[in-house]
Design an enzyme around this catalytic site. Structure first.
Site, PDB file in Angstrom:
ATOM      1  N   HIS A   8      -4.450 -11.002  17.919  1.00 22.17           N
ATOM      2  CA  HIS A   8      -5.981 -10.873  17.703  1.00 22.17           C
ATOM      3  C   HIS A   8      -6.187  -9.060  16.343  1.00 22.17           C
ATOM      4  O   HIS A   8      -7.376  -9.162  16.569  1.00 22.17           O
ATOM      5  CB  HIS A   8      -6.975 -10.032  18.818  1.00 22.17           C
ATOM      6  N   SER A  24      -7.672  -4.074 -12.248  1.00 23.88           N
ATOM      7  CA  SER A  24      -9.007  -4.106 -12.098  1.00 23.88           C
ATOM      8  C   SER A  24      -9.594  -3.429 -13.670  1.00 23.88           C
ATOM      9  O   SER A  24      -8.909  -2.385 -13.665  1.00 23.88           O
ATOM     10  CB  SER A  24      -9.381  -3.213 -11.210  1.00 23.88           C
ATOM     11  N   LYS A  68      -5.738   0.476  -9.509  1.00 19.53           N
ATOM     12  CA  LYS A  68      -5.871  -0.996  -8.421  1.00 19.53           C
ATOM     13  C   LYS A  68      -5.137  -2.052  -8.654  1.00 19.53           C
ATOM     14  O   LYS A  68      -4.737  -2.074  -9.742  1.00 19.53           O
ATOM     15  CB  LYS A  68      -7.480  -1.835  -8.568  1.00 19.53           C
ATOM     16  N   GLU A 109      -4.360 -14.132  -3.280  1.00 18.75           N
ATOM     17  CA  GLU A 109      -5.603 -14.676  -2.954  1.00 18.75           C
ATOM     18  C   GLU A 109      -6.230 -15.893  -3.261  1.00 18.75           C
ATOM     19  O   GLU A 109      -7.380 -16.680  -2.952  1.00 18.75           O
ATOM     20  CB  GLU A 109      -6.868 -13.689  -3.102  1.00 18.75           C
TER      21      GLU A 109
END
Ligand code: ARG
Length: 476
Positions: free
Chosen positions: A174, A295, A301, A308
């Site tokens: 979980h 970024s 970043k 992804e």
């Protein structure tokens, strides 16, 4: 030439003026422009040209060997096709939508060059068995490439495991810290998944390697063809025994895409872990710079775009599977033009999977693992609470009761801001009198991991054993 033959030729010349050169004889006008565009598949099925040409060469050779066409014609056809192949490879070639698909584009050029000999190539076959043959061959060679990349991927996981054999991190359920495990154990779970994916692809390839060629349009052919010969020459295991099945079965495409979708799901789960682990909240790993992006607005970043994308592309392949299943579900036997729609989904699934396996195989062994951060995460979250319950259960307390005792103990620790390893024996005894010295050792992370020595467990001994087996199996 008799007068009768002459008349027939003239009728053909007249009706064929605007109509399709391959099937236009029955038609008095050519197709509407939109119809022609919708009907055409050459923009995407041209990538099967090598398989199409190979299939035609083998078919022509068989026709010659069986005396169905003259040997010289078979030779002319094979040479003509070889020349066309060279032209396509060099880009010295124009595909035409008016000729619908890769099959008719190639054949039309051959006929234009060879006349009658070229026009005899299509004896005893149909585009229906031709396209089924080409697609199977194309996919078989794609699976071979995939297999290579999957092996690289698996070896990448094994080497990452081997280089980080001492690393311990919390295992999660979980997404809550659950029990400490070896990082190598976690990686070997993926080795098992990708091993099964490899097995599914190999299985699918094995069932796909049967030749539809010679089924002709749907019912077979009156010509004395030799299907065994063409099947063997094209690398198939044998022939598909029922001619209707041969031209209408696309199980092979569904099976492949289903295996591909599942493999993508595995890649996606790994990608999700990379996204989480590379976040500042976890900081368990750092992605190699070459596989990350920045970024355009936030200079600090470093984004995990590649995992992804793999995660995102999984949706496409699942979509491809749904496309194929939906495509087939309402089709009566045998060939239906709907089947032309199988290719884009199939190609997309194969391309996407190959790209994603390849990039993950390249990236995985280059991950920088922060073993300290992983280990530190085990010091929070009471990940050895199960060990306290196991300890009490091993001393005779029923496990359910032991679980309850430890639950109260953990609640107290949370209130007091204490960790399990900081407790004294006296403090343990406040919750249950039967604790002894041993418990102070049992609650350490190292002891917890070592204790899970059941078959398939995370103890260093078991993981070393599993790693050795994996290395043997995948020749690392
Ligand atoms: N381009 C077609 C396909 O991909 C080839 C078979 C067409 N056969 C036919 N009789 N129209 O399915």
């Amino acid at each position: 030439m008799s007068q009768g033959d002459q008349d027939t030729l003239e009728i053909h010349a007249e009706t064929n003026a605007q109509t399709n050169a391959s099937w236009g004889g029955r038609f008095s006008e050519g197709p509407d422009e939109l119809v022609a565009r919708l009907n055409a598949s050459v923009s995407f099925d041209q990538r099967m040209f090598a398989e199409d040409i190979r299939g035609s060469q083998v078919h022509a050779t068989m026709l010659g060997a069986q005396g169905i066409i003259a040997d010289e014609e078979a030779t002319l056809i094979c040479d003509g096709l070889e020349k066309i192949k060279g032209e396509i490879e060099r880009g010295d070639w124009q595909w035409s939508d008016a000729l619908e698909d890769v099959h008719m584009n190639v054949e039309a050029k051959l006929r234009e060059r060879l006349g009658d000999a070229g026009a005899r190539l299509h004896t005893a076959r149909s585009r229906n068995d031709q396209v089924a043959t080409d697609t199977r061959m194309w996919l078989m060679s794609r699976i071979d490439q995939l297999e290579e990349q999957l092996l690289l991927l698996i070896r990448g996981f094994i080497s990452l495991a081997e280089n980080n054999l001492d690393a311990v991190l919390p295992g999660y359920t979980h997404l809550q810290r659950a029990q400490p495990i070896l990082f190598a154990h976690h990686l070997l779970a993926y080795v098992s998944m990708f091993d099964r994916d490899l097995g599914r692809l190999r299985d699918a390839r094995e069932r796909m390697a049967w030749s539809p060629l010679g089924a002709a349009a749907l019912a077979g052919t009156p010509f004395p063809i030799d299907r065994q010969m063409t099947a063997k020459a094209l690398g198939f295991n044998g022939v598909i025994s029922n001619s209707l099945d041969a031209v209408s079965d696309r199980d092979f495409a569904v099976e492949f895409t289903s295996a591909a979708a599942l493999c993508m799901v595995h890649l996606s789960r790994w990608s999700e872990e990379l996204v989480l682990w590379s976040s500042q909240e976890f900081s368990f790993i750092e992605l190699p710079d070459a596989f990350s992006t920045g970024s355009s607005i936030m200079p600090q970043k470093k984004n995990p775009d590649i995992p992804e994308l793999v995660r995102g592309k999984t949706g496409r392949v699942i979509g491809d599977l749904v496309t194929l299943l939906t495509l087939l579900k309402g089709l009566p036997l045998a060939y239906n033009k709907d089947m032309q729609e199988d290719k884009e989904a199939l190609f997309d699934a194969a391309d996407t999977l190959l790209d994603c396996v390849t990039v993950t195989a390249a990236l995985t062994p280059l991950l920088r693992v922060d073993q300290k951060r992983m280990r530190a995460a085990c010091d929070e979250g009471y990940v050895t609470a199960t060990d306290v319950a196991d300890y009490l259960a091993s001393r005779g307390l029923p496990f359910r009761e032991a679980h309850h005792v430890v639950g109260r103990l953990v609640r107290w620790c949370i209130m007091e801001g204490r960790g399990l390893t900081s407790l004294s024996l006296e403090e343990f005894k406040r919750f249950y009198t039967d604790f002894d010295e041993e418990i102070l050792e049992k609650v350490t992370v190292e002891s917890s991991v070592a204790a899970r020595s059941s078959e398939g467990g995370t103890s260093p001994h078991r993981v070393r054993e599993a790693l050795l087996l994996a290395k043997g199996k995948f020749q690392v």
